[in-house]
Design an enzyme around this catalytic site. Sequence first.
Site, mmCIF file in Angstrom:
data_model
loop_
_atom_site.group_PDB
_atom_site.id
_atom_site.type_symbol
_atom_site.label_atom_id
_atom_site.label_comp_id
_atom_site.label_asym_id
_atom_site.label_seq_id
_atom_site.Cartn_x
_atom_site.Cartn_y
_atom_site.Cartn_z
ATOM 1 N N GLU A 52 8.767 40.080 -49.079
ATOM 2 C CA GLU A 52 7.610 39.324 -49.554
ATOM 3 C C GLU A 52 7.960 37.863 -49.838
ATOM 4 O O GLU A 52 8.866 37.560 -50.621
ATOM 5 C CB GLU A 52 7.038 39.976 -50.815
ATOM 6 C CG GLU A 52 5.949 39.179 -51.505
ATOM 7 C CD GLU A 52 4.704 39.031 -50.658
ATOM 8 O OE1 GLU A 52 4.160 37.912 -50.633
ATOM 9 O OE2 GLU A 52 4.283 40.014 -50.034
ATOM 10 N N ASP B 96 7.828 37.838 -44.575
ATOM 11 C CA ASP B 96 6.477 38.009 -44.045
ATOM 12 C C ASP B 96 5.705 36.701 -43.912
ATOM 13 O O ASP B 96 4.913 36.530 -42.988
ATOM 14 C CB ASP B 96 5.690 39.030 -44.877
ATOM 15 C CG ASP B 96 5.535 38.631 -46.341
ATOM 16 O OD1 ASP B 96 6.146 37.647 -46.775
ATOM 17 O OD2 ASP B 96 4.788 39.334 -47.056
ATOM 18 N N HIS B 97 5.929 35.763 -44.816
ATOM 19 C CA HIS B 97 5.243 34.468 -44.746
ATOM 20 C C HIS B 97 5.889 33.531 -45.750
ATOM 21 O O HIS B 97 6.795 33.914 -46.484
ATOM 22 C CB HIS B 97 3.742 34.612 -45.038
ATOM 23 C CG HIS B 97 3.425 35.287 -46.347
ATOM 24 N ND1 HIS B 97 3.531 34.643 -47.568
ATOM 25 C CD2 HIS B 97 3.023 36.554 -46.627
ATOM 26 C CE1 HIS B 97 3.198 35.476 -48.536
ATOM 27 N NE2 HIS B 97 2.892 36.653 -47.998
ATOM 28 N N THR C 242 0.475 38.585 -45.594
ATOM 29 C CA THR C 242 1.268 39.802 -45.404
ATOM 30 C C THR C 242 0.616 40.735 -44.396
ATOM 31 O O THR C 242 1.300 41.313 -43.534
ATOM 32 C CB THR C 242 1.456 40.543 -46.741
ATOM 33 O OG1 THR C 242 2.140 39.698 -47.665
ATOM 34 C CG2 THR C 242 2.271 41.816 -46.541
ATOM 35 N N HIS D 163 6.142 37.802 -55.182
ATOM 36 C CA HIS D 163 4.795 37.383 -54.812
ATOM 37 C C HIS D 163 4.279 36.389 -55.849
ATOM 38 O O HIS D 163 4.538 36.525 -57.041
ATOM 39 C CB HIS D 163 3.861 38.607 -54.750
ATOM 40 C CG HIS D 163 2.558 38.352 -54.078
ATOM 41 N ND1 HIS D 163 1.597 37.497 -54.563
ATOM 42 C CD2 HIS D 163 2.053 38.854 -52.905
ATOM 43 C CE1 HIS D 163 0.561 37.481 -53.755
ATOM 44 N NE2 HIS D 163 0.805 38.289 -52.741
#
Length: 625
Positions: A253, A469-470, A295, A410
């Site tokens: 994440e 993921d990003h 995500t 996150h």
Amino acid sequence: MKRFKTSKLWPILLAVVFVWLNTYLISRSTFEIELENKMQQFIYFISPLSLIVLLFGLTMFASGKSRKNFILTITLVLNFILAANVVFYGFFDDFITLPVLLQTSNMSDLGSSIIGLLNIKTFLCFASFLFLFAYFWKNKKELDFSPISFRTKSSYFLTVVLIFVFNLGLSEAERPQLLTRSFDRKVLVKNIGIYNYHLYDIVLSTKTSAQKALADSTELIDIENYVKSNEKKPDDKMFGLAKDKNIILISLESMQNFVINNQVNGKEITPFLNDFIKESYYFDNFFHQTGQGKTSDSEFIVANSLYPVDRGAVFFTNPNNTYNALPNILNQNGYYTSVFHANDRSFWNRDIVYHSFGYDRFFDVESFDVNDENSVGWGLKDIDFFQQSVQIMKDLPQPFYAKMITLTNHYPFDLDQEDRYIEPFDSGDKTVDNYFLTVRYLDEAVKNLIQELKDNGLYENSIIIMYGDHYGISENHNTAMEKFLGKEITPYETVQLQKVPFIIHIPGQEGKVIHDVSGQIDIRPTILNLLGISSQNMIQFGQDVFAKDNQPFTVLRDGSFITDKYLFTNNILYDVKTGEKVEDLSVVQPYIEKAKQELGFSDKIIYGDLLRFYNDGNKSDKSNP
């Protein structure tokens, strides 16, 4: 002035001016839109005006108290749209689209993120409504809300048309083919304004909804020819190297690549991963390619080797499409497929999408023991998540494919004091400073996961693949990031910061750093070839990262691309190694066309649900996982 204040148009014009100025001032101070000259500054200034004037003009068809309420209602709606974009932009560095706005089922889970993004600007978005409400109340006896003549209405709406044509004409002169570049939302907002942008987005959403109904199999012909012309032969030494092994795919994440082999306050941010990559294939020039779905977009890309849609998230816009996703392919080759994520099964529509992808089982929050002690931020802490997941995983039929989605790293990067392994960075920006704490925690969680796999006899017979993921830190925090990186963040550096870790660990294989440019879209064909499953004759835009004759070319969702020599973004070309601008765009014109073509083909597949016409695109008939 006193005479003008008694005019029937006065309340309308007052509303127009205050909403317009309120919008401009908030937009100018919040949205990071580059204005290169005075003409662009002027266009940006007038861009919200035409739709504002049009909407308030509609109130002329009401009279008395109804017109006053109509004016206040329109003001409140426009203020809300502005505030929603301010909050959304604060984290995603992007503007809301209609599909995203309709994703209300996610709002309850986004609580901490939204609260963290609220600030004084959010509340100032409603300044024009509060002013007009107070003004109308104070001057209720003096204001004239009686019927307005046809001649006045005609003149008013003619003015609306002239303003819109004038705005669009200037915008087209500054940016030709403006309305065909829908993938670049910042360009649209800069030139036609935040409210016209949303109107345009509604038109596009309606258009894309019609695409599926009108699509037919002939639209696949050009796409199939394009994909076949770009197919690469896999490396003989790597093809089937991990045949019949378990696949454990870990979504890290918000982890960006700049933290790897880096330090904060003299301590390593990712000490375990720094060592782990020495005995793994590590790709240090690997980019995330997500759009607004973040995500969920990364999940979509990895499973399908297609690009995410240009607006919203595929998980919401097209969850019931026919997909030939990685889980479905692996099912057909004897694998038990599962996904582990300690969140509600309906969040991001995962329960529906996972069914479309062909997963055997979704282990959602109900599969885990979650309590106040082992939770923070978005839910179950990653260390506990990994520990509990392995206990489930060890009893799965083998070979299996297990997708694991982490949570702790996150936004807003909350972490309990006892889980801090390093001290925060000191930039004055809470988001950036705390980011390093949660990244360090995630690194520790991965360390524990590897040990759990070894202790439970799963390590030696499993490929372990990890990818970011990003991005975690958006452009809104460039000032703090410049302090950490020690350099100015130009558009070139912004693209470089879209690199995320990509690690493939095959027990018994020596480690190797691979510098070739690649992206998330390449993960699926790479996994299939490692397992000895041919990915030829499949519709996909990625390529096996181990293939020797790969074309060095990676496209981001916004149309930016990276090759072995160049980096192209915001219509500016850079030397990929030095970061210096290259004036001659003609050297990459074929790449510009290729990027546009791939993104367009992918959008066409998704919006038209074209894989339903493709022989290999058999939708899974599994019961809902």
